[in-house]
Design a protein around this motif. Structure first.
Motif, PDB file in Angstrom:
ATOM      1  N   LEU A  34      18.942 -80.071  53.218  1.00 18.09           N
ATOM      2  CA  LEU A  34      18.033 -80.431  54.316  1.00 18.09           C
ATOM      3  C   LEU A  34      18.676 -81.437  55.254  1.00 18.09           C
ATOM      4  CD1 LEU A  34      14.785 -81.000  52.205  1.00 18.09           C
ATOM      5  CD2 LEU A  34      15.359 -78.972  53.553  1.00 18.09           C
ATOM      6  N   PRO A  35      18.209 -81.468  56.515  1.00 26.70           N
ATOM      7  CA  PRO A  35      18.677 -82.524  57.422  1.00 26.70           C
ATOM      8  C   PRO A  35      18.103 -83.880  57.012  1.00 26.70           C
ATOM      9  CG  PRO A  35      16.935 -81.247  58.469  1.00 26.70           C
ATOM     10  CD  PRO A  35      17.244 -80.559  57.166  1.00 26.70           C
ATOM     11  N   GLU A  36      18.654 -84.928  57.563  1.00 28.81           N
ATOM     12  CA  GLU A  36      18.152 -86.270  57.288  1.00 28.81           C
ATOM     13  C   GLU A  36      16.713 -86.400  57.765  1.00 28.81           C
ATOM     14  OE1 GLU A  36      19.730 -90.680  58.454  1.00 28.81           O
ATOM     15  OE2 GLU A  36      21.251 -89.134  58.090  1.00 28.81           O
ATOM     16  N   SER A  37      15.885 -87.118  56.998  1.00 37.18           N
ATOM     17  CA  SER A  37      14.463 -87.333  57.332  1.00 37.18           C
ATOM     18  C   SER A  37      13.731 -86.013  57.564  1.00 37.18           C
ATOM     19  CB  SER A  37      14.321 -88.229  58.566  1.00 37.18           C
ATOM     20  OG  SER A  37      14.965 -89.462  58.353  1.00 37.18           O
ATOM     21  N   ALA A  38      14.023 -85.038  56.731  1.00 36.02           N
ATOM     22  CA  ALA A  38      13.430 -83.705  56.883  1.00 36.02           C
ATOM     23  C   ALA A  38      11.923 -83.734  56.650  1.00 36.02           C
ATOM     24  CB  ALA A  38      14.085 -82.744  55.898  1.00 36.02           C
ATOM     25  N   ASP A  39      11.205 -82.927  57.441  1.00 33.45           N
ATOM     26  CA  ASP A  39       9.782 -82.693  57.201  1.00 33.45           C
ATOM     27  C   ASP A  39       9.650 -81.651  56.104  1.00 33.45           C
ATOM     28  OD1 ASP A  39       8.535 -84.387  59.167  1.00 33.45           O
ATOM     29  OD2 ASP A  39       9.330 -83.024  60.692  1.00 33.45           O
ATOM     30  N   VAL A  40       9.012 -82.026  54.995  1.00 29.65           N
ATOM     31  CA  VAL A  40       8.927 -81.160  53.820  1.00 29.65           C
ATOM     32  C   VAL A  40       7.467 -80.996  53.414  1.00 29.65           C
ATOM     33  CG1 VAL A  40       9.488 -80.974  51.349  1.00 29.65           C
ATOM     34  CG2 VAL A  40      11.217 -81.778  52.965  1.00 29.65           C
ATOM     35  N   LEU A  41       7.103 -79.762  53.066  1.00 32.05           N
ATOM     36  CA  LEU A  41       5.788 -79.470  52.503  1.00 32.05           C
ATOM     37  C   LEU A  41       5.927 -79.359  50.989  1.00 32.05           C
ATOM     38  CD1 LEU A  41       2.773 -78.619  52.797  1.00 32.05           C
ATOM     39  CD2 LEU A  41       3.588 -76.249  52.972  1.00 32.05           C
ATOM     40  N   ASP A  42       5.182 -80.183  50.260  1.00 31.27           N
ATOM     41  CA  ASP A  42       5.085 -80.054  48.805  1.00 31.27           C
ATOM     42  C   ASP A  42       3.863 -79.186  48.538  1.00 31.27           C
ATOM     43  OD1 ASP A  42       5.042 -80.257  46.067  1.00 31.27           O
ATOM     44  OD2 ASP A  42       4.939 -82.444  46.000  1.00 31.27           O
ATOM     45  N   LEU A  43       4.115 -77.898  48.369  1.00 25.39           N
ATOM     46  CA  LEU A  43       3.061 -76.881  48.281  1.00 25.39           C
ATOM     47  C   LEU A  43       2.553 -76.798  46.847  1.00 25.39           C
ATOM     48  CD1 LEU A  43       1.516 -74.513  49.571  1.00 25.39           C
ATOM     49  CD2 LEU A  43       3.486 -73.068  49.089  1.00 25.39           C
ATOM     50  N   GLY A  44       1.269 -77.089  46.664  1.00 23.17           N
ATOM     51  CA  GLY A  44       0.738 -77.144  45.312  1.00 23.17           C
ATOM     52  C   GLY A  44       1.270 -78.372  44.604  1.00 23.17           C
ATOM     53  N   CYS A  45       1.050 -79.521  45.204  1.00 25.88           N
ATOM     54  CA  CYS A  45       1.724 -80.758  44.767  1.00 25.88           C
ATOM     55  C   CYS A  45       1.242 -81.261  43.419  1.00 25.88           C
ATOM     56  CB  CYS A  45       1.568 -81.846  45.818  1.00 25.88           C
ATOM     57  SG  CYS A  45      -0.132 -82.467  45.989  1.00 25.88           S
ATOM     58  N   PHE A  53       9.228 -88.334  44.558  1.00 28.87           N
ATOM     59  CA  PHE A  53      10.683 -88.225  44.455  1.00 28.87           C
ATOM     60  C   PHE A  53      11.294 -87.766  45.773  1.00 28.87           C
ATOM     61  CE2 PHE A  53      14.840 -87.030  43.137  1.00 28.87           C
ATOM     62  CZ  PHE A  53      15.112 -87.754  41.991  1.00 28.87           C
ATOM     63  N   LEU A  54      10.661 -86.795  46.430  1.00 28.36           N
ATOM     64  CA  LEU A  54      11.164 -86.302  47.721  1.00 28.36           C
ATOM     65  C   LEU A  54      11.184 -87.421  48.756  1.00 28.36           C
ATOM     66  CD1 LEU A  54       9.352 -82.862  47.691  1.00 28.36           C
ATOM     67  CD2 LEU A  54      11.832 -83.130  47.899  1.00 28.36           C
ATOM     68  N   GLU A  55      10.147 -88.244  48.764  1.00 31.21           N
ATOM     69  CA  GLU A  55      10.109 -89.360  49.715  1.00 31.21           C
ATOM     70  C   GLU A  55      11.185 -90.393  49.378  1.00 31.21           C
ATOM     71  OE1 GLU A  55       6.016 -90.721  50.436  1.00 31.21           O
ATOM     72  OE2 GLU A  55       6.097 -89.263  52.083  1.00 31.21           O
ATOM     73  N   GLU A  56      11.430 -90.610  48.102  1.00 29.48           N
ATOM     74  CA  GLU A  56      12.508 -91.521  47.702  1.00 29.48           C
ATOM     75  C   GLU A  56      13.873 -90.999  48.159  1.00 29.48           C
ATOM     76  OE1 GLU A  56      11.973 -91.883  43.487  1.00 29.48           O
ATOM     77  OE2 GLU A  56      10.381 -93.387  43.680  1.00 29.48           O
ATOM     78  N   GLU A  57      13.979 -89.685  48.300  1.00 25.77           N
ATOM     79  CA  GLU A  57      15.219 -89.060  48.774  1.00 25.77           C
ATOM     80  C   GLU A  57      15.298 -89.033  50.307  1.00 25.77           C
ATOM     81  OE1 GLU A  57      17.925 -87.504  46.830  1.00 25.77           O
ATOM     82  OE2 GLU A  57      17.020 -88.968  45.486  1.00 25.77           O
ATOM     83  N   GLY A  58      14.289 -89.591  50.984  1.00 28.02           N
ATOM     84  CA  GLY A  58      14.332 -89.720  52.434  1.00 28.02           C
ATOM     85  C   GLY A  58      13.569 -88.664  53.213  1.00 28.02           C
ATOM     86  N   VAL A  60      10.206 -86.705  54.741  1.00 29.57           N
ATOM     87  CA  VAL A  60       8.861 -87.008  55.224  1.00 29.57           C
ATOM     88  C   VAL A  60       7.963 -85.895  54.694  1.00 29.57           C
ATOM     89  CG1 VAL A  60       7.403 -87.350  57.244  1.00 29.57           C
ATOM     90  CG2 VAL A  60       9.807 -88.096  57.285  1.00 29.57           C
ATOM     91  N   VAL A  61       7.121 -86.217  53.724  1.00 30.25           N
ATOM     92  CA  VAL A  61       6.455 -85.184  52.933  1.00 30.25           C
ATOM     93  C   VAL A  61       4.985 -85.029  53.305  1.00 30.25           C
ATOM     94  CG1 VAL A  61       5.922 -84.387  50.595  1.00 30.25           C
ATOM     95  CG2 VAL A  61       8.035 -85.670  51.018  1.00 30.25           C
ATOM     96  N   THR A  62       4.575 -83.773  53.484  1.00 26.84           N
ATOM     97  CA  THR A  62       3.170 -83.399  53.543  1.00 26.84           C
ATOM     98  C   THR A  62       2.817 -82.832  52.179  1.00 26.84           C
ATOM     99  OG1 THR A  62       3.272 -82.861  55.905  1.00 26.84           O
ATOM    100  CG2 THR A  62       1.449 -81.907  54.634  1.00 26.84           C
ATOM    101  N   ALA A  63       1.967 -83.528  51.449  1.00 25.24           N
ATOM    102  CA  ALA A  63       1.531 -83.070  50.127  1.00 25.24           C
ATOM    103  C   ALA A  63       0.269 -82.239  50.290  1.00 25.24           C
ATOM    104  CB  ALA A  63       1.277 -84.265  49.214  1.00 25.24           C
ATOM    105  N   MET A  64       0.211 -81.109  49.579  1.00 21.74           N
ATOM    106  CA  MET A  64      -0.907 -80.177  49.746  1.00 21.74           C
ATOM    107  C   MET A  64      -1.236 -79.545  48.407  1.00 21.74           C
ATOM    108  SD  MET A  64      -0.757 -76.715  52.036  1.00 21.74           S
ATOM    109  CE  MET A  64      -1.314 -75.229  51.230  1.00 21.74           C
ATOM    110  N   ASP A  65      -2.526 -79.389  48.121  1.00 26.14           N
ATOM    111  CA  ASP A  65      -2.946 -78.707  46.899  1.00 26.14           C
ATOM    112  C   ASP A  65      -4.294 -78.041  47.140  1.00 26.14           C
ATOM    113  OD1 ASP A  65      -1.834 -78.948  43.820  1.00 26.14           O
ATOM    114  OD2 ASP A  65      -3.980 -78.482  43.897  1.00 26.14           O
TER     115      ASP A  65
END
Length: 196
Positions: A34-45, A53-58, A60-65
């Motif tokens: 992924l690129p730096e500061s990637a926008d990531v969807l945690d699908l079924g979080c 953990f994803l946020e600790e790796e840098g 930007v996470v949208t958590a969804m369930d």
């Protein structure tokens, strides 16, 4: 009772069972694409474990369930708002650099999973990265209140072959992180290619 009902009913024990699992190897392989500061969807979080953990790796996470109760617990664990939305109802378009879908697709039967994959790929930006995992096995039906469809390599290839706009980057097997389980999992990393 569908799978979402199960997670609403058993949210607390499920949270307690899964919140401390370590998916570090898979997450690191995903994040390095992924690129730096990637926008990531945690699908079924679920518990929100991987969001943290994803946020600790840098990222930007949208958590969804899809489970309202799991969203409440994940929000407490992550300290952020969690989107209450089922995968089949999402309508994102070209939003995320990466989508993390750990152990989600196995809750959909073969005649529905392709539509879910279409929605996931639509939500990804061009060159976006998808990680997903499915259980290796032979289950097809309800088990303890949840629907599961397991995959062999042929079924997995059949699913992936339905999408010409992807490049499969890697498929590998891992053992279940739960010490009391002997399950094996297929892990998949793929890239959504730019459309001509």
């Amino acid at each position: 009772m569908d799978s979402i009902d199960y997670y609403d009913r058993y949210a607390v024990p499920y949270y307690e069972e899964t919140v401390d699992f370590c998916m570090e190897e898979q997450i690191e392989r995903f994040v390095e694409l992924l690129p730096e500061s990637a926008d990531v969807l945690d699908l079924g979080c679920g518990s929100g474990r991987d969001t943290v953990f994803l946020e600790e790796e840098g990222c930007v996470v949208t958590a969804m369930d899809g489970s309202e109760k799991m969203c409440e617990l994940a929000s407490i664990h992550t300290g952020k708002e969690v989107l209450h939305l089922r995968a089949e109802d999402m309508e994102f378009d070209d939003v995320f650099h990466g989508i993390w879908a750990c152990a989600i697709l196995g809750h959909f039967p073969p005649d529905e999973v392709k539509e879910i994959m279409r929605k996931i790929l639509k939500a990804l930006k061009d060159d976006g990265i998808l990680y997903f995992s499915v259980r290796k096995g032979e289950r097809n039906g309800k088990y303890n209140g949840r629907y599961f469809y397991d995959y062999d390599r042929e079924a997995l290839n059949h699913l992936l072959d339905a999408f010409p706009n992807i490049t499969v980057l890697d498929i590998w097997k891992t053992s279940d992180v739960r010490a009391d389980k002997s399950d094996r999992w297929f892990n998949v990393l793929l890239r959504k290619e730019k459309q001509d």
